[in-house]
Scaffold this active site. Structure first.
Site, PDB file in Angstrom:
ATOM      1  N   HIS A 112     -15.754  -2.386  13.964  1.00  0.00           N
ATOM      2  CA  HIS A 112     -15.311  -1.105  13.889  1.00  0.00           C
ATOM      3  C   HIS A 112     -16.431  -0.137  14.118  1.00  0.00           C
ATOM      4  O   HIS A 112     -16.142   0.936  14.164  1.00  0.00           O
ATOM      5  CB  HIS A 112     -15.038  -1.098  12.524  1.00  0.00           C
ATOM      6  CG  HIS A 112     -16.191  -0.918  11.470  1.00  0.00           C
ATOM      7  ND1 HIS A 112     -16.803  -1.858  11.046  1.00  0.00           N
ATOM      8  CD2 HIS A 112     -16.758   0.028  10.941  1.00  0.00           C
ATOM      9  CE1 HIS A 112     -17.862  -1.637  10.150  1.00  0.00           C
ATOM     10  NE2 HIS A 112     -17.638  -0.305   9.875  1.00  0.00           N
TER      11      HIS A 112
HETATM   12  C1  UD1 Z   1     -16.402   4.267   7.507  1.00  0.00           C
HETATM   13  C2  UD1 Z   1     -17.745   4.430   7.243  1.00  0.00           C
HETATM   14  C3  UD1 Z   1     -18.681   3.283   7.764  1.00  0.00           C
HETATM   15  C4  UD1 Z   1     -18.236   2.121   7.108  1.00  0.00           C
HETATM   16  C5  UD1 Z   1     -16.566   1.939   7.340  1.00  0.00           C
HETATM   17  C6  UD1 Z   1     -16.183   0.732   6.530  1.00  0.00           C
HETATM   18  C7  UD1 Z   1     -18.912   6.820   7.569  1.00  0.00           C
HETATM   19  C8  UD1 Z   1     -19.491   7.537   8.694  1.00  0.00           C
HETATM   20  N1  UD1 Z   1     -18.357   5.375   7.961  1.00  0.00           N
HETATM   21  O1  UD1 Z   1     -16.322   4.076   8.981  1.00  0.00           O
HETATM   22  O2  UD1 Z   1     -20.071   3.294   7.597  1.00  0.00           O
HETATM   23  O3  UD1 Z   1     -18.983   0.835   7.765  1.00  0.00           O
HETATM   24  O4  UD1 Z   1     -16.227   3.087   6.815  1.00  0.00           O
HETATM   25  O5  UD1 Z   1     -14.823   0.754   6.790  1.00  0.00           O
HETATM   26  O6  UD1 Z   1     -18.473   7.159   6.469  1.00  0.00           O
HETATM   27  N2  UD1 Z   1      -8.519   5.289   8.966  1.00  0.00           N
HETATM   28  C9  UD1 Z   1      -7.367   4.967   8.680  1.00  0.00           C
HETATM   29  N3  UD1 Z   1      -7.162   4.656   7.303  1.00  0.00           N
HETATM   30  C10 UD1 Z   1      -8.006   4.955   6.434  1.00  0.00           C
HETATM   31  C11 UD1 Z   1      -9.185   5.085   6.567  1.00  0.00           C
HETATM   32  C12 UD1 Z   1      -9.500   5.374   7.966  1.00  0.00           C
HETATM   33  O7  UD1 Z   1      -6.401   4.795   9.666  1.00  0.00           O
HETATM   34  O8  UD1 Z   1      -7.688   4.694   5.214  1.00  0.00           O
HETATM   35  C13 UD1 Z   1      -8.948   5.562  10.480  1.00  0.00           C
HETATM   36  C14 UD1 Z   1      -8.675   7.107  10.557  1.00  0.00           C
HETATM   37  O9  UD1 Z   1      -8.249   7.066  12.000  1.00  0.00           O
HETATM   38  C15 UD1 Z   1     -10.028   7.699  10.659  1.00  0.00           C
HETATM   39  C16 UD1 Z   1     -10.799   6.464  11.266  1.00  0.00           C
HETATM   40  O10 UD1 Z   1     -10.095   5.046  10.699  1.00  0.00           O
HETATM   41  O11 UD1 Z   1     -10.053   8.856  11.628  1.00  0.00           O
HETATM   42  C17 UD1 Z   1     -12.312   6.321  10.880  1.00  0.00           C
HETATM   43  O12 UD1 Z   1     -12.473   6.459   9.238  1.00  0.00           O
HETATM   44  P1  UD1 Z   1     -13.635   6.937   8.656  1.00  0.00           P
HETATM   45  O13 UD1 Z   1     -13.620   6.911   7.208  1.00  0.00           O
HETATM   46  O14 UD1 Z   1     -13.939   8.333   9.255  1.00  0.00           O
HETATM   47  O15 UD1 Z   1     -14.890   5.973   9.328  1.00  0.00           O
HETATM   48  P2  UD1 Z   1     -14.855   4.438   9.530  1.00  0.00           P
HETATM   49  O16 UD1 Z   1     -14.793   3.894  10.913  1.00  0.00           O
HETATM   50  O17 UD1 Z   1     -13.623   3.729   8.609  1.00  0.00           O
END
Ligand code: UD1
Length: 372
Positions: free
Chosen positions: A207
């Site tokens: 991821h």
């Molecule tokens: C986040 C953390 C990362 C951690 C990871 C574990 C930061 C900078 N990154 O990354 O350190 O390793 O979580 O999972 O805080 N999304 C969904 N559903 C959700 C959450 C996210 O669809 O419940 C999708 C959305 O498109 C979103 C993308 O995932 O834009 C990224 O989510 P985000 O929380 O920004 O970062 P992660 O890649 O999950």
């Protein structure tokens, strides 16, 4: 009155760490706590299921921040957590790990004079292109109590000039949760339920932006997974960021083809993941948490990164850094096949009691600060 602590969590890897501290706080009645969920992760499969399985009480406060760019998401968390702090300030705020929720809540708290404790302090990848590295550096600069999971963290904080009395090596709270939940996870027999034979499959997670946000890199990695899967079936719970990236890049079909060999599934609950981890022949991952979990379980781990903020998993554990270079990944798989993988050693203080040590530090911290 007992001191009141806010325990902040927002994203999936926070929940296993929070669970261990909540469990230890349940045994120690000298502190009150309130769980604050920022809502950084919000899909039920990324959050609710963890609260249920790990027996974490429902959050007292839910900030509903959702997804966004780093700036937008971080700003929203600061604004909403600040509003909560202004209404009912706690005596201290405890943040976990290195996600955007960690740094945002630490900043909101210290600006209002609420002291911050950081669980999993001091880890450094020395790679400032990683958003998590920025979060780690800033959170540690803000924190008043720094609770560290492995010795490298103490060395890093010392080098950065953090006063010794603020730093405590307590061990790994995520491994507390792993050890506590392992019997329940084994009962799930997830591998068999997915049609896989224990010890004869690999588990994959991907991821990190460096692996999934660039179309060519993602295409190359998916091709490589298909290649490895011809020999060893792989199960791949796909993170929402990764499935979105694959769809955007027109690579969606690579997540669905040849499902007998490369089984792509939705993000899995904690116990299912732990069950698979315990039974896997090998793990291929870019997750920080899985590097540690494989070390604790002595399962070989190919870490698809060039660096790690968790060097103990390479020095003493079962992890090897292979980047996203096909030649290094193929060579590592060949070593695995020939049985030359390091067996790994036990890591000091990854013993299931880190949560107790965290709570002991929190109690002493509140006493020192004269919280009522
Ligand atoms: C986040 C953390 C990362 C951690 C990871 C574990 C930061 C900078 N990154 O990354 O350190 O390793 O979580 O999972 O805080 N999304 C969904 N559903 C959700 C959450 C996210 O669809 O419940 C999708 C959305 O498109 C979103 C993308 O995932 O834009 C990224 O989510 P985000 O929380 O920004 O970062 P992660 O890649 O999950």
């Amino acid at each position: 009155m007992r001191p009141l602590l806010d325990l902040v969590a927002g994203a999936r890897p926070n929940f296993m760490k929070l669970a261990a501290v909540v469990r230890a706080l349940g045994v120690d009645s000298s502190l009150d706590y309130r769980i604050v969920h920022t809502g950084q992760h919000y899909d039920p499969s990324m959050t609710d299921v963890f609260f249920e399985e790990l027996g974490i009480p429902a959050p007292a406060v839910y900030l509903e921040v959702g997804s966004g760019s780093h700036g937008a998401q971080t700003a929203r968390i600061i604004e909403r957590y600040e509003a909560h702090l202004l209404q009912t300030p706690p005596d201290g705020t405890v943040v976990f790990g290195d996600v955007n929720s960690t740094v945002a809540c630490a900043l909101a708290a210290v600006k209002l004079g609420v002291p911050v404790a950081h669980v999993e302090a001091g880890l450094r990848s020395f790679d400032r292109t990683m958003p998590e590295e920025i979060n780690r550096l800033l959170t540690d600069a803000l924190a008043d109590l720094l609770l560290v999971s492995e010795p490298s963290g103490v060395v890093n904080l010392r080098r950065e000039g953090v006063a010794e009395e603020k730093v405590h090596l307590v061990g790994n709270v995520m491994i507390d949760t792993l050890l506590h939940q392992l019997p329940a996870a084994r009962v799930r027999a997830t591998a068999r339920r997915l049609g896989l034979e224990p010890g004869r499959f690999g588990l994959v997670t991907l991821h990190r932006p460096s692996n999934v946000d660039d179309d060519a890199t993602l295409a190359m990695l998916l091709d490589l997974l298909h290649e490895i899967a011809r020999e060893l079936p792989l199960v791949f719970p796909v993170h929402p960021r990764t499935s979105a990236a694959a769809r955007r890049a027109g690579l969606g079909d690579r997540l669905t083809e040849d499902r007998d060999r490369l089984l792509c599934v939705s993000p899995l609950p904690y116990l299912e993941t732990l069950s698979l981890l315990a039974d896997a022949r090998v793990v291929l991952t870019d997750s920080g948490g899985l590097q540690e979990e494989t070390t604790a379980l002595r399962v070989p781990c190919l870490t698809l990164r060039e660096n790690t903020e968790r060097p103990i998993t390479v020095e003493k554990g079962t992890s090897r850094l292979v980047g996203n270079d096909p030649a290094r990944i193929r060579a590592a798989i060949a070593d695995l096949r020939s049985g030359t993988w390091a067996a790994g050693e036990e890591v000091a203080l990854w013993d299931g009691r880190a949560g107790e040590r965290v709570v002991a530090c929190l109690v002493a911290w509140m006493q020192q600060r004269g919280a009522h």
